[in-house]
Design a protein around this motif. Structure first.
Motif, mmCIF file in Angstrom:
data_model
loop_
_atom_site.group_PDB
_atom_site.id
_atom_site.type_symbol
_atom_site.label_atom_id
_atom_site.label_comp_id
_atom_site.label_asym_id
_atom_site.label_seq_id
_atom_site.Cartn_x
_atom_site.Cartn_y
_atom_site.Cartn_z
ATOM 1 N N THR A 1 -5.273 4.060 16.797
ATOM 2 C CA THR A 1 -4.060 3.252 16.610
ATOM 3 C C THR A 1 -3.183 3.810 15.510
ATOM 4 O O THR A 1 -1.961 3.974 15.676
ATOM 5 C CB THR A 1 -4.440 1.798 16.271
ATOM 6 O OG1 THR A 1 -5.265 1.267 17.310
ATOM 7 C CG2 THR A 1 -3.194 0.932 16.131
ATOM 8 N N SER A 2 -3.790 4.113 14.366
ATOM 9 C CA SER A 2 -3.008 4.611 13.232
ATOM 10 C C SER A 2 -2.379 5.972 13.543
ATOM 11 O O SER A 2 -1.257 6.259 13.113
ATOM 12 C CB SER A 2 -3.876 4.692 11.970
ATOM 13 O OG SER A 2 -4.961 5.578 12.136
ATOM 14 N N ALA B 1 -3.980 -0.464 7.664
ATOM 15 C CA ALA B 1 -2.727 -0.205 6.955
ATOM 16 C C ALA B 1 -2.872 0.977 6.007
ATOM 17 O O ALA B 1 -1.942 1.774 5.835
ATOM 18 C CB ALA B 1 -2.295 -1.450 6.191
ATOM 19 N N SER B 2 -4.049 1.125 5.404
ATOM 20 C CA SER B 2 -4.297 2.238 4.489
ATOM 21 C C SER B 2 -4.289 3.568 5.227
ATOM 22 O O SER B 2 -3.841 4.593 4.691
ATOM 23 C CB SER B 2 -5.635 2.037 3.769
ATOM 24 O OG SER B 2 -5.592 0.909 2.924
ATOM 25 N N LYS B 3 -4.795 3.566 6.461
ATOM 26 C CA LYS B 3 -4.787 4.785 7.266
ATOM 27 C C LYS B 3 -3.355 5.260 7.527
ATOM 28 O O LYS B 3 -3.082 6.456 7.594
ATOM 29 C CB LYS B 3 -5.507 4.551 8.597
ATOM 30 C CG LYS B 3 -7.007 4.319 8.477
ATOM 31 C CD LYS B 3 -7.626 4.021 9.832
ATOM 32 C CE LYS B 3 -9.111 3.661 9.727
ATOM 33 N NZ LYS B 3 -9.926 4.816 9.294
ATOM 34 N N ILE C 1 0.845 -1.193 0.000
ATOM 35 C CA ILE C 1 0.000 0.000 0.000
ATOM 36 C C ILE C 1 0.880 1.243 0.000
ATOM 37 O O ILE C 1 1.732 1.413 0.884
ATOM 38 C CB ILE C 1 -0.941 0.017 1.224
ATOM 39 C CG1 ILE C 1 -1.686 -1.329 1.343
ATOM 40 C CG2 ILE C 1 -1.934 1.168 1.120
ATOM 41 C CD1 ILE C 1 -2.555 -1.450 2.572
ATOM 42 N N ASN C 2 0.689 2.104 -0.998
ATOM 43 C CA ASN C 2 1.471 3.332 -1.135
ATOM 44 C C ASN C 2 0.573 4.557 -1.130
ATOM 45 O O ASN C 2 -0.561 4.496 -1.619
ATOM 46 C CB ASN C 2 2.254 3.310 -2.451
ATOM 47 C CG ASN C 2 3.542 2.516 -2.351
ATOM 48 O OD1 ASN C 2 4.449 2.885 -1.622
ATOM 49 N ND2 ASN C 2 3.607 1.408 -3.091
ATOM 50 N N ILE D 1 6.493 -2.870 7.729
ATOM 51 C CA ILE D 1 6.185 -4.285 7.497
ATOM 52 C C ILE D 1 5.197 -4.718 8.570
ATOM 53 O O ILE D 1 5.465 -4.573 9.767
ATOM 54 C CB ILE D 1 7.454 -5.150 7.551
ATOM 55 C CG1 ILE D 1 8.471 -4.655 6.526
ATOM 56 C CG2 ILE D 1 7.117 -6.621 7.297
ATOM 57 C CD1 ILE D 1 9.855 -5.252 6.693
ATOM 58 N N PHE D 2 4.062 -5.262 8.143
ATOM 59 C CA PHE D 2 2.972 -5.603 9.065
ATOM 60 C C PHE D 2 2.722 -7.107 9.047
ATOM 61 O O PHE D 2 2.366 -7.670 8.018
ATOM 62 C CB PHE D 2 1.696 -4.860 8.657
ATOM 63 C CG PHE D 2 0.607 -4.848 9.700
ATOM 64 C CD1 PHE D 2 0.250 -3.676 10.332
ATOM 65 C CD2 PHE D 2 -0.056 -6.018 10.049
ATOM 66 C CE1 PHE D 2 -0.763 -3.663 11.289
ATOM 67 C CE2 PHE D 2 -1.059 -6.019 10.993
ATOM 68 C CZ PHE D 2 -1.415 -4.845 11.630
ATOM 69 N N TYR D 3 2.904 -7.776 10.211
ATOM 70 C CA TYR D 3 2.632 -9.200 10.356
ATOM 71 C C TYR D 3 1.215 -9.393 10.933
ATOM 72 O O TYR D 3 0.915 -8.868 12.014
ATOM 73 C CB TYR D 3 3.633 -9.847 11.311
ATOM 74 C CG TYR D 3 5.001 -10.137 10.714
ATOM 75 C CD1 TYR D 3 5.358 -9.720 9.442
ATOM 76 C CD2 TYR D 3 5.948 -10.850 11.458
ATOM 77 C CE1 TYR D 3 6.615 -10.001 8.919
ATOM 78 C CE2 TYR D 3 7.199 -11.141 10.945
ATOM 79 C CZ TYR D 3 7.537 -10.708 9.666
ATOM 80 O OH TYR D 3 8.784 -11.007 9.159
ATOM 81 N N PRO D 4 0.348 -10.128 10.240
ATOM 82 C CA PRO D 4 -1.035 -10.352 10.708
ATOM 83 C C PRO D 4 -1.106 -11.199 11.979
ATOM 84 O O PRO D 4 -0.177 -11.954 12.301
ATOM 85 C CB PRO D 4 -1.683 -11.102 9.529
ATOM 86 C CG PRO D 4 -0.794 -10.848 8.356
ATOM 87 C CD PRO D 4 0.588 -10.730 8.921
#
Length: 245
Positions: A233-234, A84-86, A56-57, A68-71
């Motif tokens: 959070t974001s 993640a988009s936020k 996502i850019n 880097i995001f680990y679910p």
């Protein structure tokens, strides 16, 4: 005789491991509670690409820092596209990494391929939700030359990884109504986290609302909406990213 017992023990261990893997595979993963394709098409602030990873850019600027995001465990990676988009819309590239069997324990080094495939990014932060955060901590501890920051959502590092004297920034966030994570361990992780770590409890937040996949089994009832929890959070994550150098 001893050799036969040793072989039998190895076989038994292998059977147990395979049984666990099968049971994990057989349990359905939590899926996104929204129309992913429609969200991607309608979003005018970020560009979302889904291939091996979800990248996502921001649309209005070139990202210079990467996340880097680990679910979380047994949660499909696409369930984190909203939060993640936020983060991405504020100027960061966010890469969500799908995990084998939806368990980060089987893919804790996924960050390695992300960093190699995104060579235009020099500064990297890693984090994750629940089990994803634990595995992100493992990777960060063993790759301090590549990772500048660590964020944890309803998560904590393993005790054997002591970050106290390590050159890394850290952020830990959890919800007050979380009944899935061990909140005592999250709070006591202050003993192994850097001294300047920022710890945040979101009043009314629960475990599952860090993602967008609905109510998680055993979780507490949230007193705020999913969107509000993800907004809070974001905002903390973006402030955290702003100070990373």
């Amino acid at each position: 005789m001893k050799k036969a017992k040793k072989i039998a023990g190895v076989l038994l261990s292998l059977i147990c491991i395979l049984t666990i893997i099968f049971l994990v595979w057989a349990v359905p993963a939590y899926k996104p509670n929204f129309d992913v394709e429609a969200f991607i098409k309608s979003n005018e602030k970020v560009k979302i690409q889904i291939d091996r990873n979800i990248v996502i850019n921001p649309l209005d600027k070139k990202a210079e820092k990467g996340v880097i995001f680990y679910p979380g465990g047994k949660v499909e990676s696409s369930a984190y596209i909203k939060i993640a988009s936020k983060i991405a819309e504020k100027g960061y590239r966010v890469v969500i990494t799908p995990m084998p069997l939806n368990l980060a324990i089987f893919g804790k080094n996924k960050a390695e391929e992300v960093i190699k495939e995104n060579s235009d990014i020099d500064i990297w932060v890693i984090g994750g939700h629940s089990l994803g955060g634990v595995m992100a901590s493992d990777y960060a501890y063993n790759h301090l030359d590549k990772i500048k920051g660590l964020f944890l959502l309803a998560s904590y590092p393993q005790e054997k990884f002591n970050f106290k004297d390590k050159d890394i920034k850290a952020l830990s966030i959890w919800g007050s109504e979380d009944k899935v994570a061990n909140l005592d361990k999250i709070k006591s992780s202050k003993n192994i986290m850097p001294n300047d770590t920022v710890f945040v409890e979101i009043k009314g937040g629960n475990h599952g609302q860090f993602g967008s996949y609905g109510k998680q089994k055993g979780d507490g009832e949230a007193k705020i909406s999913e969107e509000e929890q993800q907004n809070i959070t974001s905002e903390y994550i973006v402030k955290f990213l702003d100070i990373i150098k």
